[in-house]
Design a protein around this motif. Sequence first.
Motif, short mmCIF file in Angstrom:
data_model
loop_
_atom_site.label_atom_id
_atom_site.label_comp_id
_atom_site.label_asym_id
_atom_site.label_seq_id
_atom_site.Cartn_x
_atom_site.Cartn_y
_atom_site.Cartn_z
N UNK A 34 -0.49 -9.55 0.61
CA UNK A 34 -0.13 -10.68 1.26
C UNK A 34 -1.30 -11.30 2.38
N UNK A 35 -1.85 -10.58 3.09
CA UNK A 35 -2.89 -10.72 4.02
C UNK A 35 -4.09 -11.37 3.28
N UNK A 36 -4.35 -10.77 2.13
CA UNK A 36 -5.40 -11.51 1.17
C UNK A 36 -5.03 -12.91 0.62
N UNK A 37 -3.69 -12.78 0.03
CA UNK A 37 -3.37 -14.11 -0.32
C UNK A 37 -3.19 -15.25 0.97
N UNK A 38 -2.89 -14.87 2.16
CA UNK A 38 -3.03 -15.79 3.23
C UNK A 38 -4.42 -16.27 3.76
N UNK A 39 -5.26 -15.41 3.04
CA UNK A 39 -6.65 -15.71 3.36
C UNK A 39 -7.11 -15.10 5.14
N UNK A 40 -6.42 -13.94 5.52
CA UNK A 40 -6.73 -13.30 6.61
C UNK A 40 -8.17 -12.46 6.24
N UNK A 41 -8.87 -12.36 7.19
CA UNK A 41 -10.12 -11.54 6.96
C UNK A 41 -10.25 -10.22 8.00
N UNK A 42 -9.25 -10.47 8.79
CA UNK A 42 -9.24 -9.37 9.96
C UNK A 42 -7.92 -8.95 9.89
N UNK A 43 -7.65 -7.41 9.80
CA UNK A 43 -6.06 -6.94 9.42
C UNK A 43 -5.96 -5.86 10.19
N UNK A 44 -4.77 -5.44 11.02
CA UNK A 44 -4.55 -4.46 11.67
C UNK A 44 -3.19 -3.82 10.89
N UNK A 45 -3.30 -2.78 10.35
CA UNK A 45 -2.03 -2.02 9.77
C UNK A 45 -1.72 -0.92 10.47
N UNK A 46 -0.23 -0.59 10.86
CA UNK A 46 -0.02 0.32 11.33
C UNK A 46 0.89 1.10 10.17
N UNK A 47 1.16 2.44 10.48
CA UNK A 47 2.08 3.38 9.49
C UNK A 47 2.32 4.45 10.29
N UNK A 48 3.59 4.93 10.07
CA UNK A 48 3.91 6.28 10.66
C UNK A 48 3.73 7.22 9.55
N UNK A 49 3.23 6.97 8.52
CA UNK A 49 2.79 7.89 7.71
C UNK A 49 1.15 8.35 7.74
N UNK A 50 1.13 9.62 8.28
CA UNK A 50 -0.48 10.07 8.29
C UNK A 50 -0.86 10.05 7.03
N UNK A 51 -0.15 10.41 5.90
CA UNK A 51 -0.72 10.66 4.81
C UNK A 51 -1.34 9.07 4.14
N UNK A 52 -0.46 8.20 4.39
CA UNK A 52 -1.06 6.90 4.06
C UNK A 52 -2.21 6.38 4.84
N UNK A 53 -2.31 6.73 6.05
CA UNK A 53 -3.59 6.41 6.93
C UNK A 53 -4.81 7.13 6.40
N UNK A 54 -4.60 8.32 5.97
CA UNK A 54 -5.72 9.17 5.40
C UNK A 54 -5.97 8.90 4.08
N UNK A 55 -5.00 8.29 3.22
CA UNK A 55 -5.58 7.57 1.87
C UNK A 55 -6.28 6.52 1.98
N UNK A 56 -5.75 5.55 3.02
CA UNK A 56 -6.32 4.34 3.09
C UNK A 56 -7.84 4.58 3.72
N UNK A 57 -7.75 5.41 4.61
CA UNK A 57 -9.21 5.53 5.23
C UNK A 57 -10.10 6.49 4.31
N UNK A 58 -9.75 7.03 3.28
CA UNK A 58 -10.55 7.75 2.24
C UNK A 58 -10.78 8.98 2.66
N UNK A 59 -9.85 9.64 3.73
CA UNK A 59 -9.99 10.86 4.08
C UNK A 59 -9.55 11.91 3.15
N UNK A 60 -8.41 11.40 2.37
CA UNK A 60 -7.46 12.35 1.29
C UNK A 60 -7.43 11.56 0.23
#
Length: 134
Positions: A34-60
């Motif tokens: 959705x952010x990409x479609x709307x043309x946003x170039x700065x995104x702040x994503x919050x998640x209560x899943x530490x696994x998801x945070x680690x996946x997206x950060x490339x840590x896991x």
Amino acid sequence: MDILDIFLIVVALPLGTQSNHYAKASTAHIGLHMAKREGFTKVWLESDSLNTVNYLSGCTDPSWTIANLIKDCRDIINDLADFKILHVYREGNKVADLLVNLVVGYVVAKWWSRRDAFPKNLCELAYDDYCINQ
């Protein structure tokens, strides 16, 4: 800053019966698209899943069941000018909990894109969250 100056779009959508990992990855995936479609170039994503945070950060590395979702998310993230991801504890994720409760029993997404359409309690929770994280 008034929260309504940065609170652009709010979406709550039912994902059906899924595993927790799939639901969290899907939510990030949908939000980033959705952010990409709307043309946003700065995104702040919050998640209560530490696994998801680690996946997206490339840590896991994610399990094979969500590997394609995570890869697509990372591709979008790499194209952003600025990306911030934050793990929030479940107890601090009241905005997400409210959104989930708003779509219980729905089969279609609920979408708010105008200031006056945002539920008042959603704005109050989001404002509190924004102030705490500044």
